[in-house]
Design an enzyme around this catalytic site. Structure first.
Site, PDB file in Angstrom:
ATOM      1  N   CYS A 114       0.876  -1.183   0.000  1.00 50.75           N
ATOM      2  CA  CYS A 114       0.000   0.000   0.000  1.00 50.75           C
ATOM      3  C   CYS A 114       0.907   1.224   0.000  1.00 50.75           C
ATOM      4  O   CYS A 114       0.858   2.062   0.906  1.00 50.75           O
ATOM      5  CB  CYS A 114      -0.918   0.006   1.216  1.00 50.75           C
TER       6      CYS A 114
ATOM      7  N   GLY B 112       6.684   7.277   1.043  1.00 47.66           N
ATOM      8  CA  GLY B 112       7.621   7.675   2.094  1.00 47.66           C
ATOM      9  C   GLY B 112       8.278   6.484   2.777  1.00 47.66           C
ATOM     10  O   GLY B 112       9.494   6.463   2.994  1.00 47.66           O
TER      11      GLY B 112
ATOM     12  N   CYS C 116      -2.160   4.742  10.602  1.00 52.40           N
ATOM     13  CA  CYS C 116      -1.949   6.015  11.307  1.00 52.40           C
ATOM     14  C   CYS C 116      -3.229   6.364  12.070  1.00 52.40           C
ATOM     15  O   CYS C 116      -3.730   7.480  12.001  1.00 52.40           O
ATOM     16  CB  CYS C 116      -1.529   7.126  10.356  1.00 52.40           C
TER      17      CYS C 116
END
Length: 405
Positions: free
Chosen positions: A232, A237, A354
């Site tokens: 994913c 990053g 997150c």
């Protein structure tokens, strides 16, 4: 502080696009900052930070100003006036700010600040969700921490430099940083500045990445020479961090359902000097099936509510809906059950979000382990990162190991 008409009008334009047109705050800021090339760093900083502030405290300011969506232009000026008064800024003699009731604003602020949903400026349903998920005491601490402005954190690109050298180079470009305990490659700016114009950034010596996010890639325990899948990847990053940890050796496969994000990742990878990465869009289940049983490591940085990163995405509070949370939990479980099949025997997988909600985190891992697809996996370790404790974004990560064949 003296308010400048063109800067304030830019803020009003930005708020209209975010609140009335439903656009994402980061994209809006990017757009609005292009209005006038003559604006300096302080001007641009005022527009960005003021806009984010008003977005963050929208519900509180709504109640104080007595306005509600959809907002007229005058209503947006009333929100701005509340922001200015609460910061002790003298209002100029403009017709848009006439008759601002300064004493009433301060009185309403004192009154509403005693009620959490107004003090922390959150919708009722998210406040109730947080209490149910974390308990009132922890939720009160977490939502307060999530309303603080996010710091600017850099991750040193160890493929090109080391942290001490990067710190010195940035100092030569008038950017002061400090190291962070427990974050091997991280540097935190001591003062907010635009780092994207620096030569160090153009040379690919660092990426901007929150300190909590920097803990995810190392959690996967990758080694040079392995086949690693970031399933994913998004804009990548964590993919770039994995490449650095792999020392550019082995095979790193970045996958995502959005090919446009993978195209941006390719550009970032070139700047970072990453050579062991390839991108594969997930156009169908075939892309995943081709890798069944072939990956030493798999990272599942799953889509989630984003409730752990409200500090940098405050508009999430207003865009998120209960229906989306239900949908994304289904998607998370599907990703765990389908993508885990890529892990080879004795391989490892990290599931990360997150979010700070147990229903998106450890409860999802527990459900996976109880499923047929998870029967060969065991939970090696997990980590909950809470903003009130870390001072950074909220994250969850679980390392799962697959048994021998």
């Amino acid at each position: 502080m003296r308010l400048h008409r063109n800067l304030v009008f830019a803020v009003i334009d930005a708020l209209n696009l975010i609140f009335n047109e439903g656009e994402y705050a980061d994209k809006v800021i990017e757009k609005v900052l292009k209005y006038d090339k003559r604006w300096g760093s302080r001007d641009r900083g005022f527009i960005a930070e003021t806009t984010y502030d008003i977005v963050r405290w929208r519900r509180l300011y709504d109640e104080i100003a007595g306005v509600h969506a959809p907002y007229s232009r005058q209503a947006l000026f009333r929100l701005f006036a509340v922001w200015a008064v609460l910061r002790g800024i003298n209002l100029p003699d403009w017709k848009q700010l006439e008759n601002t009731p300064e004493r009433r604003i301060k009185g309403r602020f004192d009154e509403l600040s005693k009620i959490r949903k107004y003090r922390e400026s959150i919708p009722d349903w998210i406040d109730q969700l947080g209490i149910k998920a974390l308990g009132e005491k922890r939720w009160t601490k977490e939502i307060a921490a999530l309303n603080k402005q996010a710091q600017v954190i850099l991750r040193t690109n160890t493929l090109k430099t080391d942290k001490a050298s990067l710190q010195q180079l940035l100092k030569e470009e008038s950017i002061e940083t400090k190291t962070l305990t427990g974050h091997l490659d991280a540097l935190q700016l001591t003062e907010r500045k635009n780092v994207f114009t620096t030569q160090a950034f153009k040379n690919g010596l660092f990426e901007v990445q929150d300190a909590s996010s920097q803990l995810v890639a190392p959690f996967l325990e990758v080694e040079p020479g392995q086949r690693v899948v970031d399933a994913c990847a998004g804009a990548g990053g964590k993919t770039l961090h994995l490449a650095a940890l792999m020392q550019n050796k082995g095979q790193l496969i970045a996958m995502d359902i959005y090919e446009s994000k993978l195209k941006k990742l390719k550009i970032r990878a070139r700047r970072n000097g990453v050579h062991n990465m390839e991108t594969r869009p997930i156009a169908s289940t075939k892309a995943i099936k081709k890798l069944y049983g072939k990956a030493d490591r798999v990272l599942l940085d799953a889509p989630c509510s984003g409730l752990g990163v409200l500090r940098r995405n405050p508009d999430t509070k207003w865009k998120l809906q209960p229906e989306f949370l239900k949908t994304v939990k289904t998607i998370q479980q599907e990703i765990l059950r389908d993508y885990s099949k890529m892990v080879k025997p004795e391989g490892k997988m990290v599931y990360a979000t997150c979010s700070i909600l147990p229903e998106e985190n450890n409860q999802q891992v527990e459900a996976f382990l109880a499923s047929p697809e998870g029967e060969n996996f065991t939970l090696a370790r997990e980590r909950h990162i809470y903003p009130s404790e870390s001072g950074f974004d909220g994250f969850y990560m679980a390392l799962l190991t697959k048994a021998q064949a």
